[in-house]
Design a protein around this motif. Sequence first.
Motif, PDB file in Angstrom:
ATOM      1  N   THR A  14      21.663  22.567 -76.535  1.00  0.00           N
ATOM      2  CA  THR A  14      20.703  21.885 -77.407  1.00  0.00           C
ATOM      3  C   THR A  14      21.095  20.426 -77.605  1.00  0.00           C
ATOM      4  O   THR A  14      21.882  20.088 -78.492  1.00  0.00           O
ATOM      5  CB  THR A  14      20.617  22.572 -78.781  1.00  0.00           C
ATOM      6  OG1 THR A  14      20.409  23.969 -78.616  1.00  0.00           O
ATOM      7  CG2 THR A  14      19.475  21.979 -79.605  1.00  0.00           C
ATOM      8  N   THR A  31      21.799  22.948 -91.624  1.00  0.00           N
ATOM      9  CA  THR A  31      21.333  22.830 -90.242  1.00  0.00           C
ATOM     10  C   THR A  31      19.839  23.163 -90.188  1.00  0.00           C
ATOM     11  O   THR A  31      19.312  23.867 -91.057  1.00  0.00           O
ATOM     12  CB  THR A  31      22.106  23.753 -89.286  1.00  0.00           C
ATOM     13  OG1 THR A  31      22.015  25.113 -89.759  1.00  0.00           O
ATOM     14  CG2 THR A  31      23.569  23.359 -89.214  1.00  0.00           C
ATOM     15  N   THR A  72      25.029  17.104 -78.810  1.00  0.00           N
ATOM     16  CA  THR A  72      24.597  18.353 -78.181  1.00  0.00           C
ATOM     17  C   THR A  72      25.485  19.490 -78.647  1.00  0.00           C
ATOM     18  O   THR A  72      26.673  19.294 -78.944  1.00  0.00           O
ATOM     19  CB  THR A  72      24.634  18.245 -76.646  1.00  0.00           C
ATOM     20  OG1 THR A  72      24.060  19.416 -76.068  1.00  0.00           O
ATOM     21  CG2 THR A  72      26.062  18.110 -76.151  1.00  0.00           C
ATOM     22  N   THR A  73      24.908  20.653 -78.733  1.00  0.00           N
ATOM     23  CA  THR A  73      25.673  21.879 -78.927  1.00  0.00           C
ATOM     24  C   THR A  73      25.499  22.735 -77.680  1.00  0.00           C
ATOM     25  O   THR A  73      24.428  22.745 -77.066  1.00  0.00           O
ATOM     26  CB  THR A  73      25.209  22.659 -80.165  1.00  0.00           C
ATOM     27  OG1 THR A  73      23.838  23.052 -79.992  1.00  0.00           O
ATOM     28  CG2 THR A  73      25.341  21.806 -81.426  1.00  0.00           C
ATOM     29  N   VAL A 110      20.590  22.939 -85.596  1.00  0.00           N
ATOM     30  CA  VAL A 110      20.918  21.545 -85.287  1.00  0.00           C
ATOM     31  C   VAL A 110      21.499  20.885 -86.532  1.00  0.00           C
ATOM     32  O   VAL A 110      20.915  20.994 -87.613  1.00  0.00           O
ATOM     33  CB  VAL A 110      19.674  20.785 -84.802  1.00  0.00           C
ATOM     34  CG1 VAL A 110      19.979  19.310 -84.605  1.00  0.00           C
ATOM     35  CG2 VAL A 110      19.146  21.404 -83.515  1.00  0.00           C
ATOM     36  N   TYR A 137      14.909  17.621 -80.907  1.00  0.00           N
ATOM     37  CA  TYR A 137      15.861  18.415 -80.133  1.00  0.00           C
ATOM     38  C   TYR A 137      15.118  19.183 -79.055  1.00  0.00           C
ATOM     39  O   TYR A 137      13.922  19.468 -79.163  1.00  0.00           O
ATOM     40  CB  TYR A 137      16.671  19.369 -81.018  1.00  0.00           C
ATOM     41  CG  TYR A 137      15.924  20.583 -81.538  1.00  0.00           C
ATOM     42  CD1 TYR A 137      15.661  21.689 -80.723  1.00  0.00           C
ATOM     43  CD2 TYR A 137      15.507  20.648 -82.865  1.00  0.00           C
ATOM     44  CE1 TYR A 137      15.003  22.802 -81.196  1.00  0.00           C
ATOM     45  CE2 TYR A 137      14.841  21.754 -83.357  1.00  0.00           C
ATOM     46  CZ  TYR A 137      14.589  22.834 -82.519  1.00  0.00           C
ATOM     47  OH  TYR A 137      13.925  23.939 -82.989  1.00  0.00           O
ATOM     48  N   LYS A 173      15.993  22.720 -76.933  1.00  0.00           N
ATOM     49  CA  LYS A 173      16.936  23.837 -76.827  1.00  0.00           C
ATOM     50  C   LYS A 173      16.618  24.645 -75.579  1.00  0.00           C
ATOM     51  O   LYS A 173      15.499  25.142 -75.396  1.00  0.00           O
ATOM     52  CB  LYS A 173      16.849  24.740 -78.061  1.00  0.00           C
ATOM     53  CG  LYS A 173      17.785  25.950 -78.020  1.00  0.00           C
ATOM     54  CD  LYS A 173      17.601  26.826 -79.250  1.00  0.00           C
ATOM     55  CE  LYS A 173      18.029  26.094 -80.509  1.00  0.00           C
ATOM     56  NZ  LYS A 173      17.961  26.972 -81.699  1.00  0.00           N
ATOM     57  N   TYR A 210      20.178  16.667 -78.990  1.00  0.00           N
ATOM     58  CA  TYR A 210      19.338  16.235 -80.101  1.00  0.00           C
ATOM     59  C   TYR A 210      19.553  14.751 -80.374  1.00  0.00           C
ATOM     60  O   TYR A 210      20.565  14.153 -79.980  1.00  0.00           O
ATOM     61  CB  TYR A 210      19.640  17.048 -81.368  1.00  0.00           C
ATOM     62  CG  TYR A 210      21.074  16.941 -81.849  1.00  0.00           C
ATOM     63  CD1 TYR A 210      21.466  15.932 -82.738  1.00  0.00           C
ATOM     64  CD2 TYR A 210      22.043  17.851 -81.416  1.00  0.00           C
ATOM     65  CE1 TYR A 210      22.779  15.833 -83.177  1.00  0.00           C
ATOM     66  CE2 TYR A 210      23.352  17.756 -81.844  1.00  0.00           C
ATOM     67  CZ  TYR A 210      23.714  16.748 -82.725  1.00  0.00           C
ATOM     68  OH  TYR A 210      25.014  16.641 -83.143  1.00  0.00           O
ATOM     69  N   TRP A 251      30.624  21.347 -79.678  1.00  0.00           N
ATOM     70  CA  TRP A 251      29.684  20.457 -80.355  1.00  0.00           C
ATOM     71  C   TRP A 251      30.193  19.030 -80.180  1.00  0.00           C
ATOM     72  O   TRP A 251      31.327  18.723 -80.520  1.00  0.00           O
ATOM     73  CB  TRP A 251      29.556  20.824 -81.834  1.00  0.00           C
ATOM     74  CG  TRP A 251      28.793  19.816 -82.655  1.00  0.00           C
ATOM     75  CD1 TRP A 251      27.741  19.063 -82.247  1.00  0.00           C
ATOM     76  CD2 TRP A 251      29.042  19.457 -84.023  1.00  0.00           C
ATOM     77  NE1 TRP A 251      27.293  18.252 -83.273  1.00  0.00           N
ATOM     78  CE2 TRP A 251      28.076  18.482 -84.381  1.00  0.00           C
ATOM     79  CE3 TRP A 251      29.964  19.876 -84.970  1.00  0.00           C
ATOM     80  CZ2 TRP A 251      28.030  17.908 -85.651  1.00  0.00           C
ATOM     81  CZ3 TRP A 251      29.913  19.309 -86.232  1.00  0.00           C
ATOM     82  CH2 TRP A 251      28.958  18.336 -86.569  1.00  0.00           C
TER      83      TRP A 251
END
Length: 778
Positions: A316, A110, A393-394, A114, A300, A302, A318, A411
Amino acid sequence: MPNLRLNTITLAIAGLLSASLQAQDNTIANNETDVEVLSVVGKRVSYANNSTDNNMKYQQAPISNVLDLVNNLPGVNVGQGDAFGSDDYTTTISLRGFVIDRADQQLGITVDGVPNGGSGYAGGSKANRYMDSENTRYVEVGQGASDIASASLDALGGTLNFVSANPEMQRGARVGVSNGSHNARRYFARYDSGEIFGNTTAYFSVSDSYNSRWIGSGSNGYSDRIHLEAKSITELDSGRITARVSYDDTHEDNYQPISLAHFAKTPRWDGLTNAWTGDPDIDQNFAETWSTLRENTLVYVKGEFDLSDSIALEITPYLHLQNGRGDWMPNYQVYTTDASGNRITKGTGANMQRYRYIDVNGLPILDPNADTTDATRVASYRHTHYEKQRFGTTANLQWDLEMHQLRMGIWLEQQKRNQTRDWHNIIDPKIYHYFDKTPYWVQFDDDYTNKVFKYYLQDNITFGNLQLTLGVQQYLVDVSRTDDLNGKGKDSVDSDSSLLPSAGVVYSLNDHIEIFSGYAKNFKAISDGPLENKKSAELSSLKPETATNLDLGIRYSSDVVSMSTSLYRVKFNNRIVQLRYQTTADGTPNYLAEGDGDFDNVGGVTATGFEANINWRLNPNLSISSAITVNNAEYSEDVAASKEGADGEQLLVKDYRKGDKLAGIPEKMLTLSLDYNDDGYRAGISGKYVADYYGAAKHSFTANGGEAWNKDTISAHTIFNAYLGYEKDLGAASPFKSVDLALVMNNLTDKSYITGGSEGAYLIGAGRTASFTVSLGF
């Protein structure tokens, strides 16, 4: 657990060592009133984890691959075919029996949390595609397990999270120029805005890197890379907005994996050539025709928000865009016909025939016994094109409630990928590999779709000095392939996980020592790779991979010493491997194969081991650090695969045997570093020892029909690296704010060694390499 008595004794010794170090720390602290506090080795979590520091950055040249930063951490072994890590095709990483290589991706990567979108060659992107070393703040490695919020489909054996540097609070600029061995040169520039708009800081950087392949001279291949990054942080009254974008455009000429017999004969040559001969049978190994071209953009944003005094939310979104190409030069062309015998230019057709000559009329000579006296030799330039669009996205929510810290999150990701292979006519093989832009044949054109949904829930419960963690997560993954060319329809596989539990405990004995233990069940979804050569009916029997990880360890930290030890046991189930790499009878690549092998579940692996590392500040200017790894990884089941005998009979061959050592994984490693830093001067030397380990299981039939087994043994080696540097603040009177000079030398003793690779196909480690960098601050 095997060797439980030995492991218990080891933990006891570690505890006694920690106590003695604490006593020594108190003595040093009484004598030194201005000792800089060391960073703790490992966060206060229930699984083993470690992070890189500045000394590890000093040991690598700025032109080097950021993956090299983790090579001295316990359990980790990084293999790079290139002297500066600029060949993604041959990059390998191993950790506790799990690997990232061209065929397998069993570790998560990551970037600032991300997901990287996979690490495989065909459409994947490791961290070096997203980050320059100057903009890397640190790398944190979760051995065995990882944070439950980590977003990765590959994290069977843990996650490597590359954390980018933040913008500076003061406005300024930096430029750096590097030169080194193998025609290496690099230009780097970064501009920091300082604080703008009263709440925002930002930076923008660009780098341009080039180096030749370290093997050979002349036209021996090269790497050329343009990389851009930008990052901004905006502070809000109750939160923060971070935005980051990276762009990377790379051309890399590859290295060829070699056999152990090849290495014994020529330990400084991988078999690729550096001079064009005009003979395609030779020039198919011309280094400049083995190429990887990739272009990656990752963006991204955040958002971190304090919803109340006890509730925090992080979101977040992305976007990742990739396109690229892989090149090879087959020493023939392909004549493809339909069922009626008509030549076609798209699709596999009913028949494929190779030819190497055309007659005076430009027609293929298909008869291998024909007279070719006046014929013209032909060859192909084969391109495999990769395109990918990935967005997601998270979202993570944390709620602190008295003795509980509740965490939950999701996620979401959707990925679309196209993989197309076309064959181009080389205009005149006698001159060079210049090719016709219009392909004479398109072999396949496939679209892949990957949809991911993950959710998790975790509770951290604190009872005084005891912290208990309970969690559960689940992945819901759909993977499909649509054949756009050959009419094979659509293949798909659902790769959902079961509920994946995790639990752990951390107990603080005092302000310096804590004991931790954790259990986690990890999961790797079935990738789209197996869909290249399997039908839906066959895919239904393919199972996702899982691994259970158990850690037990001790951490110690003080102003002078940081250390961590861990015992672990890993059970790897439903391991998916490529049983065969597609080659022809003479061992050269099978250019016509759509995939690189056949994917199947081949049983499991059990690994037990011990890891420890220590960072000891001997005085305010001198420190010593070390890491030790002992890993015993074995196949836990017999695995059989059919093989065709001389008479066409299908013979049963054991590809792996229960109790055999896992191929390609070092069993014992030791690193030792000595670092000095005083008033701008810095110097250090480090060494890494890798003991003998098995590279491959090899089997054959004896004359009486029995089986003969032996193994490739990779010889032990020790590699030394060193650095010298000087940094000075020049003050207001100078046109420059600061200057930094850095010399880095890798493989000081010019050792010939194998650095990694896949089973039976190894990479030659680079010889002695040096680079010098001058950086100026404005």
